[in-house]
Design a protein around this motif. Sequence first.
Motif, mmCIF file in Angstrom:
data_model
loop_
_atom_site.group_PDB
_atom_site.id
_atom_site.type_symbol
_atom_site.label_atom_id
_atom_site.label_comp_id
_atom_site.label_asym_id
_atom_site.label_seq_id
_atom_site.Cartn_x
_atom_site.Cartn_y
_atom_site.Cartn_z
ATOM 1 N N SER A 242 0.800 -1.224 0.000
ATOM 2 C CA SER A 242 0.000 0.000 0.000
ATOM 3 C C SER A 242 0.820 1.254 0.000
ATOM 4 O O SER A 242 0.729 2.077 0.886
ATOM 5 C CB SER A 242 -0.924 -0.038 1.191
ATOM 6 O OG SER A 242 -0.717 0.892 2.141
ATOM 7 N N GLN A 243 1.650 1.407 -1.024
ATOM 8 C CA GLN A 243 2.527 2.565 -1.091
ATOM 9 C C GLN A 243 2.094 3.426 -2.258
ATOM 10 O O GLN A 243 2.005 2.971 -3.379
ATOM 11 C CB GLN A 243 3.962 2.071 -1.301
ATOM 12 C CG GLN A 243 5.004 3.150 -1.195
ATOM 13 C CD GLN A 243 6.384 2.557 -1.389
ATOM 14 O OE1 GLN A 243 6.647 1.879 -2.362
ATOM 15 N NE2 GLN A 243 7.254 2.787 -0.461
ATOM 16 N N SER A 244 1.799 4.708 -2.013
ATOM 17 C CA SER A 244 1.440 5.610 -3.090
ATOM 18 C C SER A 244 2.680 6.377 -3.508
ATOM 19 O O SER A 244 3.483 6.741 -2.674
ATOM 20 C CB SER A 244 0.352 6.577 -2.636
ATOM 21 O OG SER A 244 0.783 7.326 -1.538
ATOM 22 N N VAL B 215 0.199 10.553 5.064
ATOM 23 C CA VAL B 215 1.207 9.993 4.169
ATOM 24 C C VAL B 215 2.596 10.430 4.621
ATOM 25 O O VAL B 215 2.821 11.622 4.872
ATOM 26 C CB VAL B 215 0.980 10.453 2.702
ATOM 27 C CG1 VAL B 215 2.053 9.861 1.788
ATOM 28 C CG2 VAL B 215 -0.413 10.066 2.225
ATOM 29 N N ASP C 97 0.588 5.843 4.812
ATOM 30 C CA ASP C 97 1.058 5.413 3.513
ATOM 31 C C ASP C 97 2.421 6.055 3.263
ATOM 32 O O ASP C 97 2.839 6.967 3.986
ATOM 33 C CB ASP C 97 0.075 5.823 2.414
ATOM 34 C CG ASP C 97 -1.221 5.022 2.458
ATOM 35 O OD1 ASP C 97 -1.193 3.879 2.943
ATOM 36 O OD2 ASP C 97 -2.258 5.551 2.012
#
Length: 300
Positions: free
Chosen positions: A23-25, A57, A92
């Motif tokens: 789940s890395q943006s 984030v 994130d």
Amino acid sequence: MARRLAFSLVAVAGLLATAPAHSQSLAQSPVQSPGIVARPQGVDDARGSIELVDPKVLRVCADPSNLPFSNRAGDGFENRLAELLAKKLGKDLAYSYYPGATGFIRNTLNAHLCDVVMGMPQGDDLVQPTNPYYRTSYAVVYRAGSDLEGLTSLADPRLAKDKRIGLVANTPPGNLLARYRLLAAVKSYPLVVDTRVDAPAADMIHDLESGAIDVAILWGPIAGYHVKKSGGGLKEALLTGDKGARMSFRIAMGVRHSDQEWKRELNRLIAQNQNEIDRLLAEFGVPLIDEADAPITPAP
């Protein structure tokens, strides 16, 4: 680069296409799409200024091609450290990529495209440093089985006998080489480069393995990374015993000068997870030392 010039204080060279799966943006590079990261919520800090740190984030500034520190694929130890911190924070993870060139801090951290640089030398005033999370030194690297076995100092008389020495230009070990009258034996490699195109440390290691040079002088994390990759073909020794130039430095994370509460939060994370951080660094071959220059062995 702001960062590489900062690392020239330590003089490290020092002196991220697909990210890790969880789940890395990923933000686009600020070179390609400046300002695409949404503006985070403002938080008043203790001094009344505004902290523009994203609450959801962990936004990291990173070089896209600078192993063992970072790359776009997330293979570096600073990538892994960012993953660890994001997990601990319940956030994130997103990157703003910028090559190791002039303007790194101005175009990333100070442009609010990210909130932290994972590795900065303590004492660099381009950023506000956290508490350091590791300390290391410059190192010498030589071929296993060569007549330089056991080399631990640039004062070793064997270096004066027709040896070729690899050195990154404008780094502290150059002062020692001048003191020992060894500059004529130096093959110089550039410090400030576009890391997407040039890799002077890798070039130096290639020259060492091929015999074009007899010893390489590199920033400890770079030296340890290549020694570990060599599978026993190379050996290293930290330059902690040579006097006359500072060889050991503390490395911290860098945040904006206004972000006091954010710095305190990162300091708490470092303190609470130091053993895990040490193990992560050791996995990449980073040689760790304490304030007395004694080696640190990470706890199990």
